[in-house]
Scaffold this motif. Structure first.
Motif, PDB file in Angstrom:
ATOM      1  N   LYS A   1      19.579  18.730  37.810  1.00  0.00           N
ATOM      2  CA  LYS A   1      20.230  20.292  37.691  1.00  0.00           C
ATOM      3  C   LYS A   1      21.301  19.752  36.623  1.00  0.00           C
ATOM      4  N   PRO A   2      21.221  19.644  35.357  1.00  0.00           N
ATOM      5  CA  PRO A   2      22.550  19.642  34.699  1.00  0.00           C
ATOM      6  C   PRO A   2      23.590  20.814  34.782  1.00  0.00           C
ATOM      7  N   VAL A   3      24.919  20.242  34.386  1.00  0.00           N
ATOM      8  CA  VAL A   3      25.862  21.418  34.340  1.00  0.00           C
ATOM      9  C   VAL A   3      26.416  21.704  32.911  1.00  0.00           C
ATOM     10  N   LYS A   4      26.851  22.533  32.749  1.00  0.00           N
ATOM     11  CA  LYS A   4      27.518  22.962  31.462  1.00  0.00           C
ATOM     12  C   LYS A   4      28.818  23.049  31.657  1.00  0.00           C
ATOM     13  N   ARG A   5      29.884  22.367  30.770  1.00  0.00           N
ATOM     14  CA  ARG A   5      31.192  22.259  30.950  1.00  0.00           C
ATOM     15  C   ARG A   5      31.672  23.276  29.827  1.00  0.00           C
ATOM     16  N   PHE A   6      32.438  24.225  30.122  1.00  0.00           N
ATOM     17  CA  PHE A   6      33.111  25.003  29.233  1.00  0.00           C
ATOM     18  C   PHE A   6      34.808  24.926  29.374  1.00  0.00           C
ATOM     19  N   THR A   7      35.404  24.899  28.202  1.00  0.00           N
ATOM     20  CA  THR A   7      36.861  25.112  28.473  1.00  0.00           C
ATOM     21  C   THR A   7      37.100  26.329  28.602  1.00  0.00           C
ATOM     22  N   MET A   8      38.189  26.400  30.001  1.00  0.00           N
ATOM     23  CA  MET A   8      38.226  27.949  30.480  1.00  0.00           C
ATOM     24  C   MET A   8      38.870  28.767  29.598  1.00  0.00           C
ATOM     25  N   ASP A   9      38.451  30.026  29.493  1.00  0.00           N
ATOM     26  CA  ASP A   9      39.305  30.990  28.746  1.00  0.00           C
ATOM     27  C   ASP A   9      40.511  31.412  29.487  1.00  0.00           C
ATOM     28  N   ILE A  10      41.351  32.281  28.696  1.00  0.00           N
ATOM     29  CA  ILE A  10      42.796  32.533  29.322  1.00  0.00           C
ATOM     30  C   ILE A  10      42.427  33.689  30.767  1.00  0.00           C
ATOM     31  N   LEU A  11      41.354  34.583  30.607  1.00  0.00           N
ATOM     32  CA  LEU A  11      41.211  35.288  31.472  1.00  0.00           C
ATOM     33  C   LEU A  11      40.841  34.550  32.979  1.00  0.00           C
ATOM     34  N   MET A  12      39.710  33.566  32.649  1.00  0.00           N
ATOM     35  CA  MET A  12      39.404  32.947  33.794  1.00  0.00           C
ATOM     36  C   MET A  12      40.387  32.368  34.526  1.00  0.00           C
ATOM     37  N   LYS A  13      41.458  31.791  33.778  1.00  0.00           N
ATOM     38  CA  LYS A  13      42.600  30.955  34.243  1.00  0.00           C
ATOM     39  C   LYS A  13      43.614  31.950  34.863  1.00  0.00           C
ATOM     40  N   MET A  14      43.691  33.194  34.376  1.00  0.00           N
ATOM     41  CA  MET A  14      44.653  34.182  35.029  1.00  0.00           C
ATOM     42  C   MET A  14      44.126  34.625  36.375  1.00  0.00           C
ATOM     43  N   VAL A  15      42.535  34.790  36.450  1.00  0.00           N
ATOM     44  CA  VAL A  15      42.091  35.130  37.809  1.00  0.00           C
ATOM     45  C   VAL A  15      42.240  34.134  38.616  1.00  0.00           C
ATOM     46  N   LEU A  16      41.988  33.009  38.458  1.00  0.00           N
ATOM     47  CA  LEU A  16      42.279  31.721  39.173  1.00  0.00           C
ATOM     48  C   LEU A  16      43.612  31.479  39.653  1.00  0.00           C
ATOM     49  N   LEU A  17      44.478  31.752  38.765  1.00  0.00           N
ATOM     50  CA  LEU A  17      45.801  31.471  39.104  1.00  0.00           C
ATOM     51  C   LEU A  17      46.306  32.809  39.849  1.00  0.00           C
ATOM     52  N   SER A  18      45.860  33.948  39.962  1.00  0.00           N
ATOM     53  CA  SER A  18      46.187  34.990  40.656  1.00  0.00           C
ATOM     54  C   SER A  18      45.614  34.753  41.971  1.00  0.00           C
ATOM     55  N   CYS A  19      44.520  34.358  42.258  1.00  0.00           N
ATOM     56  CA  CYS A  19      44.080  34.105  43.434  1.00  0.00           C
ATOM     57  C   CYS A  19      44.383  32.871  44.247  1.00  0.00           C
ATOM     58  N   GLN A  20      45.019  31.913  43.524  1.00  0.00           N
ATOM     59  CA  GLN A  20      45.885  31.040  44.126  1.00  0.00           C
ATOM     60  C   GLN A  20      47.390  31.385  44.528  1.00  0.00           C
ATOM     61  N   GLN A  21      47.912  32.288  43.906  1.00  0.00           N
ATOM     62  CA  GLN A  21      49.246  32.456  44.113  1.00  0.00           C
ATOM     63  C   GLN A  21      49.493  33.955  44.685  1.00  0.00           C
ATOM     64  N   ALA A  22      48.271  34.776  44.706  1.00  0.00           N
ATOM     65  CA  ALA A  22      48.628  36.108  45.303  1.00  0.00           C
ATOM     66  C   ALA A  22      47.899  36.464  46.431  1.00  0.00           C
ATOM     67  N   GLU A  23      48.004  37.528  47.259  1.00  0.00           N
ATOM     68  CA  GLU A  23      47.061  37.842  48.062  1.00  0.00           C
ATOM     69  C   GLU A  23      46.164  38.971  47.556  1.00  0.00           C
ATOM     70  N   ILE A  24      44.957  38.602  47.215  1.00  0.00           N
ATOM     71  CA  ILE A  24      44.071  39.590  46.473  1.00  0.00           C
ATOM     72  C   ILE A  24      42.910  39.750  47.350  1.00  0.00           C
ATOM     73  N   ALA A  25      42.927  40.989  47.893  1.00  0.00           N
ATOM     74  CA  ALA A  25      41.884  41.313  48.846  1.00  0.00           C
ATOM     75  C   ALA A  25      40.621  41.985  48.158  1.00  0.00           C
ATOM     76  N   GLU A  26      40.711  42.767  47.022  1.00  0.00           N
ATOM     77  CA  GLU A  26      39.885  43.478  46.435  1.00  0.00           C
ATOM     78  C   GLU A  26      39.830  43.270  44.878  1.00  0.00           C
ATOM     79  N   PRO A  27      38.574  43.429  44.077  1.00  0.00           N
ATOM     80  CA  PRO A  27      38.640  43.308  42.653  1.00  0.00           C
ATOM     81  C   PRO A  27      39.604  44.243  42.076  1.00  0.00           C
ATOM     82  N   LYS A  28      39.931  45.444  42.724  1.00  0.00           N
ATOM     83  CA  LYS A  28      40.742  46.370  41.914  1.00  0.00           C
ATOM     84  C   LYS A  28      42.111  46.073  41.872  1.00  0.00           C
ATOM     85  N   GLU A  29      42.533  45.299  42.776  1.00  0.00           N
ATOM     86  CA  GLU A  29      43.906  44.917  42.914  1.00  0.00           C
ATOM     87  C   GLU A  29      44.045  43.965  41.826  1.00  0.00           C
ATOM     88  N   LEU A  30      43.211  42.994  41.657  1.00  0.00           N
ATOM     89  CA  LEU A  30      43.321  42.173  40.407  1.00  0.00           C
ATOM     90  C   LEU A  30      43.234  42.791  39.067  1.00  0.00           C
TER      91      LEU A  30
END
Length: 258
Positions: free
Chosen positions: A38-67
Motif C-alpha cells: 500500500k503506497p502512500v501519497k506525500r503532500f506538502t501541508m497546506d496552511i489550514l492543515m498546519k493551523m489545525v495541527l498547531l491548534s491541537c498541539q497548543q490548545a485544549e480543543i474538545a469540539e470541532p466548533k471551538e476550532l
C-alpha cells in the motif's frame, strides 16, 4: 538459437586475437515474484492543515466548533479535516484533540502522508544473480526448444534486503495519469511490503562462449543472457570461479597450438 549463435560468433570474431574454443547453451531459472503493498501519497501541508495541527498541539480543543470559531473556518469543513487526521493517525482524542507522535513528526516536516489502495507488482528475480533482472519474459515464446539446465542453477527464495526491494518496486512502479498530471508537491512512495509470493519460474536461455586471447594468453568465458539482451558478467564470474581450472586442462593442447 542457431541464428543467435551466428550473430554472436560474428561479433566475437571481429577481434582477430580471440579464438573461440567452445560454444554451448543452457538455461538458468528466473522467478516471477508478486509483491503487494500500500503506497502512500506525500503532500506538502497546506496552511489550514498546519493551523489545525498547531491548534491541537497548543490548545485544549474538545469540539470541532471551538476550532471553527478559533480559525474562522466553517465547522463542517473542520469536522471533516479532523476526522481525516484521526483516520490517518495524526490526531487522537480522549478529552481533547491532541497530536500523535506521527502527527508531531509530520507537522515538523511539513509533509502529510495518506495511505493509498493496495497495489500489486511483479519483478523478475534470479537467485544466481541475487538480484532483480529487467527484460521481457514473453519473448521466450520465440524459442522452439530450450537447452539443458545450467549446471549451477539456483532456485533459492529471494534473499535481498527490504530496502533494495522497495527501491526496485519504486523504480518500476507504473505512474498513473493522475500522478502525471498532479503538481510536484504530490509524490507517491512505497514504504512497506505486505506480502511476497513466487508465482512462476521460467527458464532463460543463455549462450556460452569459452574464448582464448592469444596476445594476452587469457582464457575466459562470455555468456549472453537472452532475457536482458546483454553479456552477463555475474554468470561469467560464477563460471570462471567454478570451471577455469577444468577449461585449462581441457583446452591446454589446443591453446598450445594456437
Amino acid at each position: 538459437m542457431k541464428a543467435l549463435e551466428k550473430k554472436l560468433t560474428d561479433k566475437i570474431k571481429q577481434d582477430k586475437s580471440v579464438e573461440i574454443l567452445s560454444v554451448s547453451s543452457w538455461c538458468f531459472p528466473i522467478q516471477t515474484i508478486e509483491f503487494k503493498y500500500k503506497p502512500v501519497k506525500r503532500f506538502t501541508m497546506d496552511i489550514l492543515m498546519k493551523m489545525v495541527l498547531l491548534s491541537c498541539q497548543q490548545a485544549e480543543i474538545a469540539e470541532p466548533k471551538e476550532l471553527s470559531d478559533l480559525l474562522l473556518v466553517e465547522e463542517l469543513f473542520i469536522r471533516d479535516l479532523l476526522q481525516n487526521l484521526q483516520k490517518t493517525g495524526l490526531v487522537e482524542k480522549e478529552e481533547y484533540y491532541q497530536l500523535t507522535e506521527r502527527g508531531k513528526k509530520q507537522l515538523e516536516n511539513g509533509i502529510f502522508e495518506e495511505a493509498q489502495e493496495e497495489e500489486i507488482q511483479e519483478l523478475l528475480y534470479s537467485s544466481n544473480h541475487k538480484a532483480f533482472l529487467v527484460g521481457d519474459i514473453e519473448q521466450l515464446d520465440d524459442f522452439d526448444e530450450f537447452p539443458e539446465a545450467f549446471a549451477y542453477a539456483s532456485e533459492e527464495p529471494i534473499a535481498i534486503e527490504n530496502e533494495v526491494i522497495i527501491q526496485a518496486l519504486q523504480e518500476n512502479r507504473p505512474v498513473s495519469e493522475d500522478e502525471e498530471s498532479s503538481e510536484n508537491t504530490v509524490q507517491t512512495f512505497i514504504t512497506s511490503i505486505e506480502s511476497i509470493e513466487t508465482v512462476q519460474i521460467n527458464d532463460i536461455p543463455c549462450m556460452q562462449f569459452i574464448l582464448y586471447n592469444k596476445e594476452k594468453d587469457l582464457l575466459y568465458v562470455r555468456v549472453w543472457n537472452t532475457l536482458t539482451g546483454f553479456w552477463d558478467e555475474s554468470l561469467e564470474k560464477l563460471l570462471t570461479e567454478k570451471e577455469l581450472l577444468n577449461w585449462r586442462e581441457k583446452y591446454l593442447d589446443r591453446i598450445g597450438n594456437l
